[in-house]
Design a protein around this motif. Structure first.
Motif, PDB file in Angstrom:
ATOM      1  N   ASN A   2     -56.380  73.698  -7.198  1.00 13.80           N
ATOM      2  CA  ASN A   2     -57.768  73.439  -6.824  1.00 13.80           C
ATOM      3  C   ASN A   2     -58.012  71.950  -7.053  1.00 13.80           C
ATOM      4  OD1 ASN A   2     -58.377  73.123  -9.604  1.00 13.80           O
ATOM      5  ND2 ASN A   2     -58.811  75.305  -9.808  1.00 13.80           N
ATOM      6  N   THR A  58     -59.118  70.412  -9.581  1.00 13.17           N
ATOM      7  CA  THR A  58     -58.874  69.986 -10.951  1.00 13.17           C
ATOM      8  C   THR A  58     -57.423  70.192 -11.383  1.00 13.17           C
ATOM      9  OG1 THR A  58     -61.153  70.568 -11.495  1.00 13.17           O
ATOM     10  CG2 THR A  58     -59.647  70.267 -13.338  1.00 13.17           C
ATOM     11  N   PHE A  59     -56.801  71.292 -11.003  1.00 10.40           N
ATOM     12  CA  PHE A  59     -55.473  71.638 -11.494  1.00 10.40           C
ATOM     13  C   PHE A  59     -54.422  71.580 -10.385  1.00 10.40           C
ATOM     14  CE2 PHE A  59     -58.420  73.825 -14.304  1.00 10.40           C
ATOM     15  CZ  PHE A  59     -57.935  73.470 -15.552  1.00 10.40           C
ATOM     16  N   SER A  60     -53.234  71.093 -10.769  1.00  7.85           N
ATOM     17  CA  SER A  60     -52.075  71.116  -9.880  1.00  7.85           C
ATOM     18  C   SER A  60     -50.862  71.521 -10.699  1.00  7.85           C
ATOM     19  CB  SER A  60     -51.813  69.739  -9.266  1.00  7.85           C
ATOM     20  OG  SER A  60     -52.868  69.338  -8.449  1.00  7.85           O
ATOM     21  N   ILE A 115     -48.124  71.109 -15.636  1.00  9.18           N
ATOM     22  CA  ILE A 115     -49.479  71.262 -15.100  1.00  9.18           C
ATOM     23  C   ILE A 115     -50.165  69.898 -15.180  1.00  9.18           C
ATOM     24  CG2 ILE A 115     -51.748  72.309 -15.484  1.00  9.18           C
ATOM     25  CD1 ILE A 115     -49.828  74.306 -14.405  1.00  9.18           C
ATOM     26  N   TYR A 116     -50.834  69.518 -14.087  1.00  8.94           N
ATOM     27  CA  TYR A 116     -51.600  68.279 -14.028  1.00  8.94           C
ATOM     28  C   TYR A 116     -53.076  68.640 -13.999  1.00  8.94           C
ATOM     29  CZ  TYR A 116     -53.858  64.230 -11.870  1.00  8.94           C
ATOM     30  OH  TYR A 116     -54.697  63.182 -11.586  1.00  8.94           O
ATOM     31  N   ILE A 117     -53.878  67.975 -14.842  1.00 13.04           N
ATOM     32  CA  ILE A 117     -55.324  68.173 -14.862  1.00 13.04           C
ATOM     33  C   ILE A 117     -55.981  66.874 -14.421  1.00 13.04           C
ATOM     34  CG2 ILE A 117     -57.348  68.706 -16.262  1.00 13.04           C
ATOM     35  CD1 ILE A 117     -55.493  70.289 -18.112  1.00 13.04           C
ATOM     36  N   ASN A 118     -56.661  66.903 -13.280  1.00  8.45           N
ATOM     37  CA  ASN A 118     -57.351  65.739 -12.745  1.00  8.45           C
ATOM     38  C   ASN A 118     -58.635  65.528 -13.542  1.00  8.45           C
ATOM     39  OD1 ASN A 118     -58.162  63.609 -11.151  1.00  8.45           O
ATOM     40  ND2 ASN A 118     -58.948  64.912  -9.517  1.00  8.45           N
ATOM     41  N   VAL A 119     -58.674  64.483 -14.364  1.00 13.15           N
ATOM     42  CA  VAL A 119     -59.833  64.218 -15.204  1.00 13.15           C
ATOM     43  C   VAL A 119     -60.913  63.491 -14.404  1.00 13.15           C
ATOM     44  CG1 VAL A 119     -60.655  63.073 -17.295  1.00 13.15           C
ATOM     45  CG2 VAL A 119     -58.422  64.176 -17.284  1.00 13.15           C
ATOM     46  N   GLY A 137     -55.317  61.510 -14.846  1.00 15.51           N
ATOM     47  CA  GLY A 137     -55.131  62.873 -15.309  1.00 15.51           C
ATOM     48  C   GLY A 137     -54.221  63.013 -16.509  1.00 15.51           C
ATOM     49  N   ASN A 193     -51.013  65.414 -18.128  1.00 17.76           N
ATOM     50  CA  ASN A 193     -49.869  66.240 -17.746  1.00 17.76           C
ATOM     51  C   ASN A 193     -49.408  67.024 -18.966  1.00 17.76           C
ATOM     52  OD1 ASN A 193     -49.375  64.873 -15.025  1.00 17.76           O
ATOM     53  ND2 ASN A 193     -49.353  63.164 -16.441  1.00 17.76           N
TER      54      ASN A 193
END
Length: 194
Positions: free
Chosen positions: A101, A103-105, A144-148, A153, A155
């Motif tokens: 989505n 936010t998350f990849s 997992i990458y979190i788009n801040v 982001g 990782n």
């Protein structure tokens, strides 16, 4: 409802396209300290590692680049006063990313390169041993990458799969290792897409 779905679809497409053609800069720092107690005395080990990466996202899901790592391991125990090991590696990586989505990849890195090691032991401030080794490494790391915010982001990974070789000089042996560390390691990194 249709407008909501269209807006959501456009937002996801714009998020995916915003990353294509960008430059990825990321890195991680690791520090650990361990103390062991034995009948003959204590042993202490301190490890510090810095691992930067730079890549180019040439496709919505694919990034290619270079990676490096430098580290030092300092160990003190009852066999010698101090043993210091310097490590370094340099290679390339390919990353496949699947956005979940905005936010998350989920991504997986495949890295391949050269590595070396230099170890020196001291007793009473006198050098009592030195060895060097060179080899290769191959590693697969899911994360997992979190788009801040705006491509910046965090990782997170919990281990990976790796194969390493080291050939020691001066008659030392060859070391080959296969590592499966899923669930046995935890790493946090920072990344930024420009």
């Amino acid at each position: 409802m249709k407008k909501m779905l269209v807006i959501l679809a456009l937002a996801m497409v714009s998020f995916a396209n915003a990353q294509k053609g960008s430059v990825l800069v990321m890195g991680s720092i690791n520090y650990s300290s361990q103390t062991y107690s034995f009948a003959g005395g204590d042993s202490e080990q301190n490890v510090f590692t810095f691992s930067p990466k730079v890549g180019y996202q040439f496709h919505q899901n694919w990034t290619a680049g270079i990676e490096a790592s430098v580290g030092t391991i300092k160990q003190e125990n009852f066999d010698f006063d101090e043993q210091k090991t310097n490590t370094s590696s340099f290679g390339g990586f390919v990353r496949y990313t699947q956005p979940l989505n905005q936010t998350f990849s989920f991504y997986t890195d495949l890295g391949l390169g050269f590595q070396n090691l230099k170890r020196t032991a001291y007793n009473n401030n006198n050098m009592v041993g030195r060895e060097k080794a060179d080899g290769i490494y191959v590693g697969v790391t899911p994360a997992i990458y979190i788009n801040v915010n705006k491509g910046f982001g965090l990782n997170f990974n919990i281990g990976g799969l790796g194969y390493n070789t080291l050939s020691y000089n001066n008659g030392g042996g060859d070391v080959k290792s296969f590592d499966l560390s899923f669930g046995q390691a935890f790493s946090v990194g920072i990344s930024k897409n420009f």
